[in-house]
Enzyme design. Structure first.
Site, short mmCIF file in Angstrom:
data_model
loop_
_atom_site.label_atom_id
_atom_site.label_comp_id
_atom_site.label_asym_id
_atom_site.label_seq_id
_atom_site.Cartn_x
_atom_site.Cartn_y
_atom_site.Cartn_z
CE LYS A 126 0.53 -45.31 -16.56
NZ LYS A 126 0.69 -45.53 -15.12
CE LYS A 145 -0.90 -41.52 -16.75
NZ LYS A 145 -0.39 -42.28 -15.66
C1 PBG Z 1 2.19 -44.65 -11.84
C2 PBG Z 1 1.60 -43.48 -12.57
C3 PBG Z 1 2.24 -42.64 -13.47
C4 PBG Z 1 1.35 -41.65 -13.79
C5 PBG Z 1 0.18 -41.91 -13.10
N1 PBG Z 1 0.34 -43.07 -12.36
C6 PBG Z 1 3.63 -42.68 -13.98
C7 PBG Z 1 4.04 -43.78 -14.87
O1 PBG Z 1 3.28 -44.70 -15.17
O2 PBG Z 1 5.19 -43.74 -15.28
C8 PBG Z 1 1.62 -40.50 -14.70
C9 PBG Z 1 0.93 -39.23 -14.34
C10 PBG Z 1 1.53 -38.02 -14.92
O3 PBG Z 1 2.53 -38.03 -15.66
O4 PBG Z 1 0.99 -36.95 -14.63
N2 PBG Z 1 1.82 -45.87 -12.28
ZN ZN Z 2 3.28 -47.59 -11.63
#
Ligand code: PBG
Ligand code: ZN
Length: 322
Positions: free
Chosen positions: A193, A246
Site C-alpha cells: 500500500k 493498492k
Molecule cells: C485507511 C484506508 C485508506 C484507503 C483504504 N483504507 C485511506 C488512506 O490510507 O489514506 C484508501 C481507499 C481509497 O482511496 O479508495 N487506512
Molecule cells: Zn488508516
C-alpha cells in the site's frame, strides 16, 4: 509482413482473440461507508454516486448489489468526530459500527462475503493509522488494537479482515489473535500500500484525513522498485490468506510482478477513490466515454494479474454489461 489486422477485422474475431480473463461480478469487491443513524444515504461530495449509509439503508443497497451478482463487500466505518479519541476506541469497542453492520448483513444475507477494513485512522482524533507518541506513529503498541478490532469484526461474522494500517507485524498480530480465538476469519492484507495522492476523495468520504503530517512513515514510498514485493512476502510469511496491491492503475508493474511471484495467493487490486473520481469527472467534462475508460482500465488491472478488484465502479460495471 505479418498480417495482424486479421485478428481485428470484426467484433466476433476480436472477441475470439481477447485472451485476458473476463471480469465477472464474482471477481469484484464493492466498498461501503457505514455510518450511525437511520435512513441515512448521503452522497459523498468528491465521489459521485457513492454514499455513506446507515445500517438499514446499507441492507437495502446490498440487496441491489447482490441482484447484480456481486457478492463481496468491503466495509469502512465512519464515526462522528465526537466519538473519536486518541486511541480509536470507537473502532474496536464491542458494539462498534462495523460489527453491528456485519451482524445485520449476515442475518439477512448470509451468502455475502464480508471484508472489513482494519485501521485506526477512521476512529482516531488525529486521523493517523496507529497510536501516536508525540508526532510519531508507534508501531508496536498499535498492534494489539488492530488485533482487537479484527477480533471484534470476526466474532460478528466477518469472512475477511483487511488490515490497511501498514504497521510492521500487523498480519502476525491478527493471525495469532484469530487462531487463539479459534475463529475461521481469513486475512486480506493490504500488503503493498503506497503513500498515494490517489486517496484524496476517500479521506473526505471517511473523514480520515490526518490532522497533521502525512502517512509517508508507514505507507510505502513509490520510488522503490522491489519493496512492495518484499512487503507481500513478509505478509505471507506472517500468515495472510490473500494479498493486495493498492492503488491499482499506477502500480500495474507491482501487480504483475506479484502475480508472477506469488501465484498461489489470491491477488487483489484496489482501484481507489482517486482513480474512480478522476475517470468520472473526466467523463463528465467530456474528455472520454465513462464506460469505455472504466472497461479499459479494469481490463488492464485484470491483464496485470489481479484475480479480484475492489472498485467503486463495480455496480455500474455490471449494470452496463461491460
Ligand atoms: C485507511 C484506508 C485508506 C484507503 C483504504 N483504507 C485511506 C488512506 O490510507 O489514506 C484508501 C481507499 C481509497 O482511496 O479508495 N487506512
Ligand atoms: Zn488508516
Amino acid at each position: 509482413m505479418k498480417r495482424f489486422r486479421q485478428f481485428r477485422e470484426t467484433p466476433e474475431i476480436r472477441d475470439k482473440y481477447a485472451d485476458v480473463p473476463p471480469i465477472r461480478p464474482s471477481g469484484l469487491i464493492y466498498p461501503y461507508f457505514v455510518t450511525e443513524g437511520e435512513g441515512v444515504r448521503e452522497e459523498i461530495a468528491t465521489m459521485k454516486d457513492i454514499y455513506r449509509f446507515s445500517i438499514d439503508t446499507l441492507l437495502d443497497d446490498i440487496a441491489d448489489t447482490l441482484s447484480l451478482g456481486i457478492d463481496k463487500v468491503l466495509l469502512f466505518g465512519v464515526v462522528p468526530e465526537g466519538e473519536k479519541d486518541e486511541r480509536g476506541t470507537a473502532g474496536y469497542k464491542p458494539d462498534n459500527i462495523i460489527s453491528r453492520a456485519v451482524r445485520a448483513i449476515k442475518a439477512r444475507f448470509p451468502q455475502v462475503v464480508v471484508f472489513t477494513d482494519i485501521c485506526l485512522c477512521e476512529y482516531t482524533s488525529h486521523g493517523h493509522c496507529g497510536l501516536l507518541h508525540g508526532h510519531d506513529v508507534e508501531n508496536d503498541s498499535t498492534l494489539p488494537l488492530l488485533a482487537e478490532m479484527a477480533y471484534q469484526h470476526a466474532v460478528a461474522g466477518a469472512d475477511f479482515v483487511a488490515p490497511s494500517a501498514m504497521m510492521d507485524g500487523q498480519i502476525e498480530a491478527l493471525r495469532q489473535r484469530l487462531d487463539r480465538e479459534k475463529l475461521p476469519t481469513k486475512i486480506l492484507a493490504y500488503s503493498a500500500k503506497y503513500a498515494s495522492a490517489y486517496y484524496g476523495p476517500f479521506r473526505d468520504a471517511a473523514g480520515s484525513a490526518p490532522s497533521f503530517g502525512d502517512r509517508k512513515t508507514y505507507q510505502m514510498d513509490y520510488r522503490t522498485k522491489d519493496q512492495g514485493l518484499e512487503e507481500i512476502a513478509a505478509d505471507i510469511e506472517e500468515g495472510t490468506d490473500w494479498i493486495m496491491v493498492k492503488p491499482a492503475l499506477a502500480y500495474l508493474d507491482i501487480l504483475y510482478r506479484a502475480s508472477q511471484r506469488f501465484p498461489d495467493y489470491p491477488l487483489v487490486a484496489y482501484q481507489v477513490s482517486g482513480e474512480y473520481s478522476m475517470f468520472l469527472n473526466g467523463a463528465r467534462d467530456g474528455l472520454f466515454d465513462e464506460q469505455r475508460i472504466f472497461a479499459e482500465s479494469l481490463t488492464a488491472i485484470r491483464r496485470a494479474g489481479a484475480r479480484y478488484i475492489i472498485t467503486y465502479y463495480a455496480k455500474k460495471f455490471v449494470r452496463a454489461g461491460l
